[in-house]
Design a protein around this motif. Sequence first.
Motif, PDB file in Angstrom:
ATOM      1  N   LEU A  34       3.813 -26.963 -33.916  1.00  0.00           N
ATOM      2  CA  LEU A  34       3.259 -25.785 -33.254  1.00  0.00           C
ATOM      3  C   LEU A  34       2.233 -26.097 -32.153  1.00  0.00           C
ATOM      4  CD1 LEU A  34       3.605 -22.774 -33.177  1.00  0.00           C
ATOM      5  CD2 LEU A  34       1.922 -22.566 -34.986  1.00  0.00           C
ATOM      6  N   PRO A  35       1.284 -27.017 -32.359  1.00  0.00           N
ATOM      7  CA  PRO A  35       0.332 -27.290 -31.260  1.00  0.00           C
ATOM      8  C   PRO A  35       1.018 -27.787 -29.984  1.00  0.00           C
ATOM      9  CG  PRO A  35      -0.497 -28.191 -33.320  1.00  0.00           C
ATOM     10  CD  PRO A  35       0.914 -27.748 -33.572  1.00  0.00           C
ATOM     11  N   GLN A  36       2.006 -28.672 -30.130  1.00  0.00           N
ATOM     12  CA  GLN A  36       2.718 -29.183 -28.952  1.00  0.00           C
ATOM     13  C   GLN A  36       3.592 -28.093 -28.324  1.00  0.00           C
ATOM     14  OE1 GLN A  36       2.490 -30.793 -31.856  1.00  0.00           O
ATOM     15  NE2 GLN A  36       1.948 -32.921 -31.492  1.00  0.00           N
ATOM     16  N   ALA A  37       4.201 -27.248 -29.144  1.00  0.00           N
ATOM     17  CA  ALA A  37       5.015 -26.150 -28.616  1.00  0.00           C
ATOM     18  C   ALA A  37       4.138 -25.176 -27.826  1.00  0.00           C
ATOM     19  CB  ALA A  37       5.728 -25.429 -29.754  1.00  0.00           C
ATOM     20  N   ASN A  38       2.976 -24.846 -28.369  1.00  0.00           N
ATOM     21  CA  ASN A  38       2.043 -23.962 -27.649  1.00  0.00           C
ATOM     22  C   ASN A  38       1.589 -24.587 -26.340  1.00  0.00           C
ATOM     23  OD1 ASN A  38       1.747 -21.533 -29.117  1.00  0.00           O
ATOM     24  ND2 ASN A  38       0.567 -22.607 -30.669  1.00  0.00           N
ATOM     25  N   GLU A  39       1.352 -25.884 -26.356  1.00  0.00           N
ATOM     26  CA  GLU A  39       0.922 -26.576 -25.143  1.00  0.00           C
ATOM     27  C   GLU A  39       2.002 -26.495 -24.063  1.00  0.00           C
ATOM     28  OE1 GLU A  39      -0.201 -31.093 -23.716  1.00  0.00           O
ATOM     29  OE2 GLU A  39      -0.590 -30.521 -25.791  1.00  0.00           O
ATOM     30  N   ALA A  40       3.258 -26.701 -24.451  1.00  0.00           N
ATOM     31  CA  ALA A  40       4.360 -26.603 -23.480  1.00  0.00           C
ATOM     32  C   ALA A  40       4.442 -25.194 -22.906  1.00  0.00           C
ATOM     33  CB  ALA A  40       5.675 -26.997 -24.133  1.00  0.00           C
ATOM     34  N   LEU A  41       4.311 -24.184 -23.749  1.00  0.00           N
ATOM     35  CA  LEU A  41       4.381 -22.804 -23.270  1.00  0.00           C
ATOM     36  C   LEU A  41       3.205 -22.448 -22.369  1.00  0.00           C
ATOM     37  CD1 LEU A  41       5.648 -20.872 -26.407  1.00  0.00           C
ATOM     38  CD2 LEU A  41       6.886 -21.345 -24.292  1.00  0.00           C
ATOM     39  N   SER A  42       2.060 -23.050 -22.618  1.00  0.00           N
ATOM     40  CA  SER A  42       0.880 -22.738 -21.797  1.00  0.00           C
ATOM     41  C   SER A  42       1.065 -23.182 -20.349  1.00  0.00           C
ATOM     42  CB  SER A  42      -0.374 -23.388 -22.393  1.00  0.00           C
ATOM     43  OG  SER A  42      -0.346 -24.790 -22.190  1.00  0.00           O
ATOM     44  N   LEU A  43       2.018 -24.068 -20.105  1.00  0.00           N
ATOM     45  CA  LEU A  43       2.276 -24.534 -18.745  1.00  0.00           C
ATOM     46  C   LEU A  43       3.142 -23.575 -17.939  1.00  0.00           C
ATOM     47  CD1 LEU A  43       3.000 -28.286 -19.569  1.00  0.00           C
ATOM     48  CD2 LEU A  43       0.874 -27.302 -18.694  1.00  0.00           C
ATOM     49  N   LEU A  44       3.776 -22.627 -18.625  1.00  0.00           N
ATOM     50  CA  LEU A  44       4.646 -21.679 -17.926  1.00  0.00           C
ATOM     51  C   LEU A  44       3.822 -20.529 -17.359  1.00  0.00           C
ATOM     52  CD1 LEU A  44       7.567 -21.501 -20.502  1.00  0.00           C
ATOM     53  CD2 LEU A  44       7.466 -22.846 -18.406  1.00  0.00           C
ATOM     54  N   PRO A  45       3.797 -20.386 -16.039  1.00  0.00           N
ATOM     55  CA  PRO A  45       3.009 -19.301 -15.459  1.00  0.00           C
ATOM     56  C   PRO A  45       3.602 -17.941 -15.810  1.00  0.00           C
ATOM     57  CG  PRO A  45       4.321 -20.378 -13.780  1.00  0.00           C
ATOM     58  CD  PRO A  45       4.519 -21.152 -15.046  1.00  0.00           C
ATOM     59  N   HIS A  46       2.751 -16.955 -15.922  1.00  0.00           N
ATOM     60  CA  HIS A  46       3.142 -15.559 -16.155  1.00  0.00           C
ATOM     61  C   HIS A  46       3.651 -15.285 -17.565  1.00  0.00           C
ATOM     62  CE1 HIS A  46       2.724 -15.377 -11.841  1.00  0.00           C
ATOM     63  NE2 HIS A  46       3.717 -16.223 -11.694  1.00  0.00           N
ATOM     64  N   LEU A  47       3.579 -16.241 -18.468  1.00  0.00           N
ATOM     65  CA  LEU A  47       4.035 -16.027 -19.837  1.00  0.00           C
ATOM     66  C   LEU A  47       2.831 -15.608 -20.678  1.00  0.00           C
ATOM     67  CD1 LEU A  47       6.502 -16.276 -21.766  1.00  0.00           C
ATOM     68  CD2 LEU A  47       5.587 -18.515 -22.390  1.00  0.00           C
ATOM     69  N   THR A  48       2.896 -14.427 -21.256  1.00  0.00           N
ATOM     70  CA  THR A  48       1.784 -13.959 -22.079  1.00  0.00           C
ATOM     71  C   THR A  48       1.804 -14.670 -23.431  1.00  0.00           C
ATOM     72  OG1 THR A  48       3.016 -12.162 -23.117  1.00  0.00           O
ATOM     73  CG2 THR A  48       1.904 -11.674 -21.000  1.00  0.00           C
ATOM     74  N   THR A  49       0.697 -14.625 -24.127  1.00  0.00           N
ATOM     75  CA  THR A  49       0.607 -15.234 -25.450  1.00  0.00           C
ATOM     76  C   THR A  49       1.619 -14.612 -26.397  1.00  0.00           C
ATOM     77  OG1 THR A  49      -1.737 -15.697 -25.119  1.00  0.00           O
ATOM     78  CG2 THR A  49      -0.953 -15.667 -27.388  1.00  0.00           C
ATOM     79  N   VAL A  50       1.713 -13.291 -26.389  1.00  0.00           N
ATOM     80  CA  VAL A  50       2.645 -12.601 -27.292  1.00  0.00           C
ATOM     81  C   VAL A  50       4.087 -12.979 -26.961  1.00  0.00           C
ATOM     82  CG1 VAL A  50       3.521 -10.346 -28.017  1.00  0.00           C
ATOM     83  CG2 VAL A  50       1.065 -10.718 -27.792  1.00  0.00           C
ATOM     84  N   SER A  51       4.441 -13.029 -25.690  1.00  0.00           N
ATOM     85  CA  SER A  51       5.803 -13.428 -25.308  1.00  0.00           C
ATOM     86  C   SER A  51       6.085 -14.851 -25.765  1.00  0.00           C
ATOM     87  CB  SER A  51       5.998 -13.316 -23.795  1.00  0.00           C
ATOM     88  OG  SER A  51       5.897 -11.986 -23.391  1.00  0.00           O
ATOM     89  N   GLY A  52       5.099 -15.717 -25.624  1.00  0.00           N
ATOM     90  CA  GLY A  52       5.253 -17.090 -26.094  1.00  0.00           C
ATOM     91  C   GLY A  52       5.446 -17.154 -27.601  1.00  0.00           C
TER      92      GLY A  52
END
Length: 133
Positions: A34-52
């Motif tokens: 989960l920490p690495q998956a969240n880190e990868a998603l944090s790099l995507l612009p315009h993606l909200t936390t809930v969408s992630g």
Amino acid sequence: MNFRPMENTPLLEPSAQLGFTINRDLPEKLRAPLPQANEALSLLPHLTTVSGQWMLLLAGDQPILPADPQLSRVVSRLGYEIDSAAAEIGEVLSALQRAAQYLAHHGHATCLEAQPICHICPLKPDCPFAAAA
């Protein structure tokens, strides 16, 4: 209403800036711890936390409940917190995925924020919020 694209803000960053290729690498990144998956998603612009969080649950097979407003409202009115509800639903990922989708839909269609429609709610017998209303 007049929509204009945001200037100088690409929808997706080039792969070199992300450090991975969206089409090829993202599914694997979503299934990482989960920490690495969240880190990868944090790099995507315009993606909200809930969408992630929805992406992690449905595409990444991560055992989490998204902090979706409708889902959170139903879980809260039933007397749970998101983390304890996820734990109680259990380790069966398909059950967690279905429950998240059903609860979010229920929050959107029946358990409305301002005026919940408690008299038609199938969860009414188990709902402390409906009992107090």
